[in-house]
Motif scaffolding. Structure first.
Motif, mmCIF file in Angstrom:
data_model
loop_
_atom_site.group_PDB
_atom_site.id
_atom_site.type_symbol
_atom_site.label_atom_id
_atom_site.label_comp_id
_atom_site.label_asym_id
_atom_site.label_seq_id
_atom_site.Cartn_x
_atom_site.Cartn_y
_atom_site.Cartn_z
ATOM 1 N N LEU A 37 110.880 25.880 71.791
ATOM 2 C CA LEU A 37 111.118 26.952 72.761
ATOM 3 C C LEU A 37 111.730 28.179 72.082
ATOM 4 O O LEU A 37 111.532 29.305 72.524
ATOM 5 N N GLU A 38 112.501 27.929 71.029
ATOM 6 C CA GLU A 38 113.138 29.020 70.283
ATOM 7 C C GLU A 38 112.187 29.610 69.238
ATOM 8 O O GLU A 38 112.183 30.818 68.999
ATOM 9 N N LYS A 39 111.402 28.737 68.629
ATOM 10 C CA LYS A 39 110.519 29.145 67.523
ATOM 11 C C LYS A 39 109.217 28.358 67.647
ATOM 12 O O LYS A 39 109.059 27.291 67.041
ATOM 13 N N PRO A 40 108.256 28.850 68.439
ATOM 14 C CA PRO A 40 107.032 28.089 68.732
ATOM 15 C C PRO A 40 106.253 27.656 67.502
ATOM 16 O O PRO A 40 105.590 26.614 67.521
ATOM 17 N N GLN A 41 106.303 28.446 66.421
ATOM 18 C CA GLN A 41 105.522 28.107 65.232
ATOM 19 C C GLN A 41 106.183 27.046 64.352
ATOM 20 O O GLN A 41 105.577 26.538 63.406
ATOM 21 N N LEU A 42 107.421 26.658 64.678
ATOM 22 C CA LEU A 42 108.133 25.667 63.874
ATOM 23 C C LEU A 42 107.450 24.307 63.995
ATOM 24 O O LEU A 42 107.138 23.845 65.087
ATOM 25 N N LYS A 43 107.224 23.668 62.876
ATOM 26 C CA LYS A 43 106.648 22.329 62.874
ATOM 27 C C LYS A 43 107.778 21.294 62.931
ATOM 28 O O LYS A 43 108.808 21.449 62.263
ATOM 29 N N ILE A 44 107.540 20.250 63.717
ATOM 30 C CA ILE A 44 108.576 19.246 63.937
ATOM 31 C C ILE A 44 107.990 17.855 63.751
ATOM 32 O O ILE A 44 106.861 17.574 64.171
ATOM 33 N N THR A 45 108.750 16.991 63.102
ATOM 34 C CA THR A 45 108.391 15.581 62.974
ATOM 35 C C THR A 45 109.616 14.746 63.298
ATOM 36 O O THR A 45 110.753 15.237 63.247
ATOM 37 N N HIS A 46 109.386 13.503 63.663
ATOM 38 C CA HIS A 46 110.483 12.639 64.117
ATOM 39 C C HIS A 46 110.280 11.234 63.566
ATOM 40 O O HIS A 46 109.242 10.617 63.802
ATOM 41 N N THR A 47 111.257 10.751 62.810
ATOM 42 C CA THR A 47 111.256 9.354 62.377
ATOM 43 C C THR A 47 112.131 8.564 63.333
ATOM 44 O O THR A 47 113.318 8.869 63.494
ATOM 45 N N ASN B 44 104.044 14.079 65.896
ATOM 46 C CA ASN B 44 104.134 13.806 64.454
ATOM 47 C C ASN B 44 105.157 12.697 64.199
ATOM 48 O O ASN B 44 106.023 12.795 63.328
ATOM 49 N N LEU B 45 105.016 11.630 64.993
ATOM 50 C CA LEU B 45 105.955 10.513 64.943
ATOM 51 C C LEU B 45 105.751 9.695 63.672
ATOM 52 O O LEU B 45 104.623 9.400 63.283
#
Length: 583
Positions: free
Chosen positions: A340-350, A373-374
């Motif tokens: 929501l703050e930075k739409p282009q930011l890529k995120i992954t979660h372990t 991107n789990l």
């Protein structure tokens, strides 16, 4: 033709009966326009041919194929597909894989992966073992006689079941086992599909599902090629690592998750990446990195986990400006709010464990908006996530092997090392030790537990001599126990997501003796670097015969799970995500 219209009147391709073709002029291009794709239809006996595809079978059906203008290749695919690597767009294998045994099946799938292009799709159809057995139990097995002559001619239901599932087949699959086989052979994006549904419009528009009334269908893709080490060195990233609120990074005592975050942060830093570590007060930044404190370390399970993570996020969101990717190692996925703050930011979660009701709902909500991107920390855990509707990629945990000194000579006492909690089951370790007549030390966390009564019951089971309750120790003392232990007991029964302690023990040359729980059989090579036991009785037997394990083989197995290998896997995942290959 009429029959399939009854199944699905919206089926998106004109299926032409061969008898109809014989009545008038036929042009293949009318039904299979050129699309420039290389498409293999493997194991395509006469009732499974498709126009516009290369139909492959071990039988010599060339004359038959030509009479109906099919393209055909005679080939024994068990000797290898006669195509160069990375040259095929799509592979279809309907009711072929079950005719191979498991070993040949995996060999075949690995060769399919070889010839497929990056991102290429394979679709498999096999008999639905679960459905067929359910029909048998309901007395409905003979209904399949319309699609299987053997069933139709069977003298009774039992023979019909045998002919349908076993006659001519090398193995059986259900959805879970087939997906696990695809994962082992290197495929990703593994999904169940309905008979007339596909990720590929080409498959959906050009092919007809075989035996839809008794089959299940699974599709998977060949992953993007691994980034080379040279490419990794040349491409430097700005990476945010978000840890939990519970312990500092690195942890002062035993806490596997926070230790993994620290190992990853330091190795990324060593590789030249810019690392921002989001962690509680008292944490340490990697040598060239940055620490953003997310609040006091909580050191307790008796807190509102959701709120703790929410509070940490307000600090995170103000420090994401220059990040390429944000990597969460928490429980509820608050990092996805950064979109929501930075739409282009890529995120992954372990995720370092199972998905319970709360974090399952949290991640399911995110999934409706973004690619998760789990990352799963084992194949076993990836299978669990898949059963809950989440695609994941696997990255095994890793340890800094230089911190674990190998020791050949062992003491006379066995060791349990972990949280003193029912899920880790130290009471089973105590039972096994007493039955084996062995000495045992119970070492582990007693403060970060939710059942203090259980801790007291475990203490009462210890006599202070043969069975000693040690409790919590610092990291240095923990390593002393691991080096000197005769063997490490891992009696977990809750579904072990990974089993980091087994790596730490093997790194010291100490063999783990574990119950067959969760991912442990992926980590421990049975009878070589430790033992996987199906019962407590077997655990007792292995304790009495542990001298047969070669300590150097334990160390060699641990070397497969180094911090460097873990970090290279993660960097590859990061770069895939940044290149648009998300999941």
């Amino acid at each position: 033709m009429q029959r399939f219209n009854e199944v699905d009147s919206k089926y998106p391709v004109e299926i032409v009966d061969k008898e109809v073709m014989e009545l008038g002029p036929f042009t293949v291009s009318k039904y299979a326009p050129a699309d420039g794709l290389t498409k293999l239809n493997i194991g395509s006996f006469t009732n499974m041919y498709h126009y516009g595809w290369i139909n492959v079978d071990a039988h010599d059906l060339d004359k038959w194929a030509k009479s109906f203008s099919f393209r055909f290749e005679k080939s024994n695919v068990l000797k290898g597909l006669n195509y160069p690597s990375n040259s095929v767009d799509l592979i279809l294998a309907s009711h072929f894989l079950e005719h191979l045994d498991r070993s040949d099946g995996e060999t075949f799938l690995k060769d399919c992966s070889r010839v497929l292009k990056s991102g290429g799709l394979i679709r498999l159809a096999v008999p639905d073992t679960v459905l067929i057995c359910q029909r048998y139990l309901k007395g409905q097995i003979k209904e399949f006689g319309q699609v299987n002559v053997g069933v139709e001619e069977a003298s009774d239901d039992a023979e019909a079941l045998f002919r349908l599932l076993f006659s001519g087949h090398g193995t059986l699959y259900d959805s879970k086992s087939l997906k696990a086989t695809l994962r082992r052979t290197g495929f990703v994006d593994i999904k169940s599909k309905l008979p007339f549904e596909s990720q590929s419009k080409v498959i959906q528009n050009q092919t007809l599902p075989s035996f839809p009334s008794l089959s299940f269908y699974v599709e998977a893709r060949k992953p993007k090629p691994e980034i080379t080490i040279t490419e990794m060195k040349n491409r430097k990233l700005n990476i945010g690592l978000l840890s939990t609120r519970f312990f500092g990074v690195p942890p002062s005592g035993y806490s596997g998750l926070e230790q993994i975050v620290w190992n990853l942060a330091c190795e990324l830093d060593k590789m030249g990446h810019k690392v921002t570590l989001f962690a509680p007060k008292g944490s340490v930044a990697p040598p060239h990195g940055k620490l953003v404190e997310t609040g006091e370390a909580l050191h307790s399970t008796e807190v509102d986990w959701f709120k703790a993570e929410q509070d940490a996020y307000w600090t995170v969101k103000d420090n994401i400006g220059d990040l390429d990717i944000l990597h969460g190692h928490n429980w509820f996925g608050f990092e996805y709010l950064a979109k929501l703050e930075k739409p282009q930011l890529k995120i992954t979660h372990t995720h370092h464990g199972g998905l319970n009701r709360l974090n399952l709902a949290s991640l399911a909500g995110v999934k409706r908006l973004y690619k998760l991107n789990l990352v799963a920390i084992s194949d076993w855990m990836a299978d669990v996530y898949a059963s809950q509707g989440f695609a994941s990629r696997r990255c095994y945990n890793g340890v800094d092997l230089s911190a674990y000194q190998f020791q050949e000579e062992k003491g006379e006492r066995f060791l349990f090392l972990g949280r003193v909690a029912p899920s880790k089951a130290p009471h089973i370790a105590i039972e096994a030790a007493k039955r084996a007549g062995a000495c045992l030390d119970i070492v582990g966390a007693t403060s970060f537990v939710s059942d203090s009564d259980y801790v007291d019951r475990v203490k009462q089971l210890c006599d202070g001599e043969k069975i000693r309750f040690v409790g919590e120790v610092n990291h240095s003392t923990k390593l002393d126990y691991l080096r000197n232990a005769k063997g490490l007991l891992i009696p977990s029964t809750f579904g072990e997501p990974f089993g980091l302690i087994s790596i730490e023990a093997m790194a010291c040359g100490t063999a783990p003796i574990a119950l067959n729980d969760g991912a442990l059989k992926e980590i421990i090579i049975n009878d070589e670097s430790g033992y996987i036991c199906n019962t407590v009785d077997e655990m007792v037997f292995r304790m009495k015969n542990i001298g047969s394990i070669n300590h150097k083989k334990c160390r060699r197995r641990a070397q497969c799970f180094s911090t460097k290998k873990m970090t290279l896997q993660y960097v590859n995942r990061y770069q895939n995500i940044l290149d648009g290959f998300e999941w």
